[in-house]
Design a protein around this motif. Structure first.
Motif, PDB file in Angstrom:
ATOM      1  N   ASP A   1      -1.804   2.546  -6.150  1.00 22.08           N
ATOM      2  CA  ASP A   1      -3.126   2.720  -5.539  1.00 22.08           C
ATOM      3  C   ASP A   1      -3.994   3.653  -6.379  1.00 22.08           C
ATOM      4  O   ASP A   1      -5.193   3.408  -6.553  1.00 22.08           O
ATOM      5  CB  ASP A   1      -2.992   3.285  -4.118  1.00 22.08           C
ATOM      6  CG  ASP A   1      -2.353   2.290  -3.158  1.00 22.08           C
ATOM      7  OD1 ASP A   1      -2.324   1.100  -3.475  1.00 22.08           O
ATOM      8  OD2 ASP A   1      -1.885   2.729  -2.093  1.00 22.08           O
TER       9      ASP A   1
ATOM     10  N   PRO B   1      -7.926   5.916  -3.660  1.00 18.20           N
ATOM     11  CA  PRO B   1      -6.792   5.137  -3.151  1.00 18.20           C
ATOM     12  C   PRO B   1      -7.021   4.636  -1.720  1.00 18.20           C
ATOM     13  O   PRO B   1      -6.576   3.541  -1.368  1.00 18.20           O
ATOM     14  CB  PRO B   1      -5.627   6.130  -3.235  1.00 18.20           C
ATOM     15  CG  PRO B   1      -5.993   7.029  -4.377  1.00 18.20           C
ATOM     16  CD  PRO B   1      -7.484   7.188  -4.277  1.00 18.20           C
TER      17      PRO B   1
ATOM     18  N   PRO C   1       0.821  -1.223   0.000  1.00 21.32           N
ATOM     19  CA  PRO C   1       0.000   0.000   0.000  1.00 21.32           C
ATOM     20  C   PRO C   1       0.845   1.259   0.000  1.00 21.32           C
ATOM     21  O   PRO C   1       2.031   1.240   0.348  1.00 21.32           O
ATOM     22  CB  PRO C   1      -0.802  -0.118   1.304  1.00 21.32           C
ATOM     23  CG  PRO C   1       0.055  -0.962   2.189  1.00 21.32           C
ATOM     24  CD  PRO C   1       0.761  -1.939   1.277  1.00 21.32           C
TER      25      PRO C   1
ATOM     26  N   VAL D   1      -9.060   1.534  -1.993  1.00 18.69           N
ATOM     27  CA  VAL D   1      -8.210   0.447  -2.490  1.00 18.69           C
ATOM     28  C   VAL D   1      -7.398  -0.145  -1.347  1.00 18.69           C
ATOM     29  O   VAL D   1      -7.337  -1.369  -1.163  1.00 18.69           O
ATOM     30  CB  VAL D   1      -7.281   0.964  -3.606  1.00 18.69           C
ATOM     31  CG1 VAL D   1      -6.197  -0.069  -3.926  1.00 18.69           C
ATOM     32  CG2 VAL D   1      -8.082   1.294  -4.860  1.00 18.69           C
ATOM     33  N   ARG D   2      -6.771   0.714  -0.559  1.00 15.60           N
ATOM     34  CA  ARG D   2      -5.952   0.213   0.545  1.00 15.60           C
ATOM     35  C   ARG D   2      -6.789  -0.531   1.572  1.00 15.60           C
ATOM     36  O   ARG D   2      -6.359  -1.546   2.129  1.00 15.60           O
ATOM     37  CB  ARG D   2      -5.192   1.373   1.191  1.00 15.60           C
ATOM     38  CG  ARG D   2      -4.069   1.910   0.299  1.00 15.60           C
ATOM     39  CD  ARG D   2      -3.215   2.925   1.029  1.00 15.60           C
ATOM     40  NE  ARG D   2      -3.880   4.213   1.196  1.00 15.60           N
ATOM     41  CZ  ARG D   2      -3.855   5.194   0.312  1.00 15.60           C
ATOM     42  NH1 ARG D   2      -3.217   5.032  -0.849  1.00 15.60           N
ATOM     43  NH2 ARG D   2      -4.458   6.345   0.541  1.00 15.60           N
TER      44      ARG D   2
END
Length: 326
Positions: free
Chosen positions: A18, A40, A13, A43-44
């Motif tokens: 990301d 992002p 990450p 996503v993480r």
């Protein structure tokens, strides 16, 4: 067009990847019932290991020769041994779909999936995405229990009923350790999940970078017993026209689910969603498993409406996949 072979690596990450994964994810869901902000941070939250003990997420990617990310799939381990891990994707940019990239990504992850220490299942797939269901069926994945996608425009149109007597709603106190009380509530509300999922719930919730204590509501009785907890993650998006969102990540209700307890659940959910609305959220969404119908009923009473049925597919066992291919 000739595509390079997918690259497989452990997900790390906090890199420029990301941003690319967020853009790819948004392109893939745009126009579908599950369209929502993809950032992002989201996503993480999806790809980071769900616990300190879990193995790193594996990420398969395909880039063009110019460096553009056009396809990706990730395999994330479960929060507890023997639990359900997630396959995120395959995601293929709409301009490159129907060219075999999804199959190549799935084949790239075939060995890790076969060696998975538990069950691997897909992420949420709206029923309207029939091609996705057909894709997994063709690769011998099996449909499993579903869920319902609920959405609401904020502020919520329905006022919750009067709070039952002797129930207090509050956010976590600064520095408060909720490991034990939240773990006990989680175990009571989710008895079907492995015990480590309950004991690790507090660390898992607050370690998500979308977490803010203002959007976690705790409901106690007069003895201090935790009766319900509503967790909401606020999420903004930089795409013009995409409203900021309040995601109801979880609503835990301690049994027995009496009318008063359901009222408490509605109060807790409304309180947490209202906090996200004050932070700028314009819509709210929740994905509720079919076996958590009382939770769905709480949200419906608050003004959430059903947007789409959600499906999941489980990975085949090695033996079943081998027999299906013979």
């Amino acid at each position: 067009m000739t595509y390079p072979n997918p690259r497989l690596a452990a997900y790390r990450p906090g890199t420029g990847l990301d941003d690319q994964l967020a853009a790819l994810g948004y392109a893939c869901i745009h126009g579908w019932p599950d369209q929502r902000p993809i950032t992002p941070a989201l996503v993480r939250s999806r790809l980071r290991p769900p616990s300190k003990a879990a193995a790193l997420t594996l990420l398969a990617t395909v880039h063009t020769t110019g460096g553009e990310l056009i396809a990706a799939a990730a395999l994330r381990h479960s929060a507890a041994p023997g639990g359900t891990g997630r396959l995120w994707g395959p995601l293929v940019h709409p301009a490159h779909q129907r060219r075999g990239l999804g199959t190549r990504l799935l084949h790239t992850l075939a060995e890790p999936i076969a060696a998975f220490p538990g069950t691997a299942a897909t992420a949420e797939i709206p029923a309207q995405r029939t091609a996705a269901g057909a894709f997994f069926t063709r690769h011998h994945w099996q449909p499993t229990a579903g869920a319902t996608l609920l959405k609401a425009t904020l502020p919520l149109p329905a006022a919750p009923p009067a709070n039952p007597a002797m129930v207090a709603l509050r956010a976590p106190r600064p520095g408060e350790d909720l490991t034990e009380p939240l773990g006990q509530l989680y175990a009571a509300a989710r008895p079907e999940e492995p015990a480590p999922a309950a004991t690790g719930a507090w660390d898992r919730w607050r370690s998500d970078e979308r977490y803010t204590p203002h959007c976690l509501t705790l409901a106690h009785d007069s003895t201090g017993c935790l009766l319900a907890a509503a967790l909401v993650y606020p999420l903004a998006h930089t795409t013009p026209g995409e409203p900021a969102e309040a995601l109801l990540g979880d609503l835990l209700l301690r049994p027995p689910l009496t009318p008063d307890r359901l009222d408490t659940g509605r109060q807790a959910a409304a309180h947490a969603v209202a906090a996200a609305h004050r932070l700028g959220a314009a819509t709210a969404r929740a994905v509720i498993p079919d076996h958590h119908q009382p939770v769905a009923d709480c949200l419906t009473a608050l003004g959430f409406t059903t947007t789409a049925p959600i499906g999941y597919w489980h990975a085949p066992t090695a033996a079943r996949a081998r027999n299906a291919d013979e």
